[in-house]
Design a protein around this motif. Structure first.
Motif, PDB file in Angstrom:
ATOM      1  N   VAL B  92       0.835  -1.202   0.000  1.00 43.28           N
ATOM      2  CA  VAL B  92       0.000   0.000   0.000  1.00 43.28           C
ATOM      3  C   VAL B  92       0.872   1.255   0.000  1.00 43.28           C
ATOM      4  N   ARG B  93       1.916   1.243   0.831  1.00 43.40           N
ATOM      5  CA  ARG B  93       2.749   2.441   0.891  1.00 43.40           C
ATOM      6  C   ARG B  93       3.475   2.677  -0.433  1.00 43.40           C
ATOM      7  N   LYS B  94       3.987   1.609  -1.043  1.00 37.38           N
ATOM      8  CA  LYS B  94       4.694   1.778  -2.323  1.00 37.38           C
ATOM      9  C   LYS B  94       3.756   2.266  -3.430  1.00 37.38           C
ATOM     10  N   GLU B 132      -8.329  -4.549  -6.439  1.00 41.32           N
ATOM     11  CA  GLU B 132      -9.051  -5.570  -5.687  1.00 41.32           C
ATOM     12  C   GLU B 132      -8.374  -6.937  -5.844  1.00 41.32           C
ATOM     13  N   GLY B 133      -7.878  -7.207  -7.047  1.00 38.53           N
ATOM     14  CA  GLY B 133      -7.167  -8.457  -7.292  1.00 38.53           C
ATOM     15  C   GLY B 133      -5.871  -8.536  -6.494  1.00 38.53           C
ATOM     16  N   LEU B 134      -5.198  -7.409  -6.402  1.00 34.48           N
ATOM     17  CA  LEU B 134      -3.947  -7.335  -5.637  1.00 34.48           C
ATOM     18  C   LEU B 134      -4.223  -7.653  -4.161  1.00 34.48           C
ATOM     19  N   PHE B 135      -5.278  -7.071  -3.603  1.00 32.97           N
ATOM     20  CA  PHE B 135      -5.616  -7.335  -2.196  1.00 32.97           C
ATOM     21  C   PHE B 135      -6.129  -8.763  -2.014  1.00 32.97           C
ATOM     22  N   ARG B 158     -12.265  -6.712  -2.005  1.00 33.50           N
ATOM     23  CA  ARG B 158     -13.022  -5.533  -2.466  1.00 33.50           C
ATOM     24  C   ARG B 158     -13.186  -4.511  -1.344  1.00 33.50           C
ATOM     25  N   HIS B 159     -13.494  -5.007  -0.144  1.00 33.27           N
ATOM     26  CA  HIS B 159     -13.722  -4.067   0.956  1.00 33.27           C
ATOM     27  C   HIS B 159     -12.420  -3.417   1.417  1.00 33.27           C
ATOM     28  N   VAL B 160     -11.348  -4.179   1.411  1.00 32.05           N
ATOM     29  CA  VAL B 160     -10.051  -3.604   1.794  1.00 32.05           C
ATOM     30  C   VAL B 160      -9.631  -2.537   0.777  1.00 32.05           C
ATOM     31  N   ALA B 161      -9.827  -2.816  -0.514  1.00 28.75           N
ATOM     32  CA  ALA B 161      -9.503  -1.807  -1.536  1.00 28.75           C
ATOM     33  C   ALA B 161     -10.308  -0.529  -1.282  1.00 28.75           C
ATOM     34  N   ALA B 162     -11.593  -0.672  -0.920  1.00 33.83           N
ATOM     35  CA  ALA B 162     -12.435   0.497  -0.637  1.00 33.83           C
ATOM     36  C   ALA B 162     -11.920   1.252   0.588  1.00 33.83           C
TER      37      ALA B 162
END
Lengths: 202, 202
Positions: B92-94, B132-135, B158-162
């Motif tokens: 996420v940071r990168k 979403e695929g990455l998460f 999906r929810h984490v991406a959101a």
């Protein structure tokens, strides 16, 4: 006939400008309304309007700020006697639905949102801090009840508000599909509640 | 001298238009560049450009989509041998830092972001689904390792991406203070990791 004092109170003039500005923005859009138009309706000089609002975006900002106060004010009194996770879910969903209603009923809100997000106006920061305060209260109460595990509700409140950006920030609501938004909102509430209820959380 | 076939392949023409469009957008902004300008640089008729891209926003969309693929492509290969929560935080940071760099280095990205968010272009949805695929991959791997507790990594992804919208959606990065963004990013990673590591999670 009403007797008018030659010099009206600054507060009243300010209120007139806000009300007239909002009406014009609503009727013909923000881009197509000028400070001169507002002055004309109020039978004032544009210079007099500028004394109260230094730019059109300062006026948009002030109008937006009134909505923010009104919006969050409705939720500060929200105190259902349900467990903390359900309360959080209810508050977030009601806030999101209120935004969706505003956008549907007042198409000029959309324009206001874009003016806002391009210029980073104080009312946007004000909305953010009121929202963070709302989550702070919900988390603190949940921790008192032993349902949430959280040592620092202030910091948690800020992060939780950020986690809900995609359902509570108007710029997202404008473009999104309502069905998808509701599903996302429920999912985010589940995620946030799982985090706050994690018994291993430091 | 290079011999040119009289009729070039459609794929090559498309590529020329994309490259020229991007150069013009970068040099003079999107609003000030027209399809006719691009056609002129390429010594083509505007009708020929329109055969490949039906509108300027279709062209902006295609340029944006190339960036999205390039951006996410860099992270699909990211496979550090660290525990799942650290890996999520690093990814996420990168990603956020990569967006910030793009915005700093290419001011026209800002304009592209606003064109995007006002019109809901396919490349925006494509970015969302890649994210979403990455998460999904990160969560599935963390669950396999027994670090995350999650029965449905697809929905969780999906929810984490959101939940990360306020640090991974370019419209937010444009206006925000970088210090605040980094603090928010760390806080959101903590929140999401607490949710995914909750042993009581259904």
């Amino acid at each position: 006939m009403k007797v008018r004092r030659p010099r009206r109170k600054a507060e009243e003039t300010r209120e007139d400008i806000l009300r007239t500005g909002e009406t014009l923005f609503r009727e013909q859009g923000i881009a197509k309304s000028s400070i001169a138009d507002i002055a004309h309706v109020l039978n004032m000089s544009p210079a007099n309007v500028f004394k109260h609002f230094h730019s059109k975006s300062a006026l948009v900002d002030a109008i937006c700020d009134r909505h923010v106060n009104h919006m969050i004010g409705r939720f500060n009194t929200f105190d259902e006697p349900v467990p903390a996770p359900e309360r959080l879910t209810l508050v977030v969903r009601k806030l999101m639905e209120a935004h969706l209603r505003d956008i549907r009923e007042n198409p000029y809100f959309l324009e206001m949102i874009f003016v806002m997000s391009e210029t980073d106006l104080p009312s946007g920061r004000h909305y953010k801090s009121l929202l963070e305060g709302l989550f702070y209260d919900l988390i603190r109460k949940g921790a008192e009840d032993g349902v949430y595990h959280c040592k620092d509700p202030g910091t948690a409140g800020r992060h939780v508000a950020a986690a809900f950006a995609s359902v509570l920030h108007p710029v997202f609501l404008a473009a999104a599909d309502e069905m998808e938004l509701r599903e996302r909102c429920a999912g985010l509430c589940g995620l946030v509640n799982a985090a706050l209820q994690n018994p291993l959380e430091k």
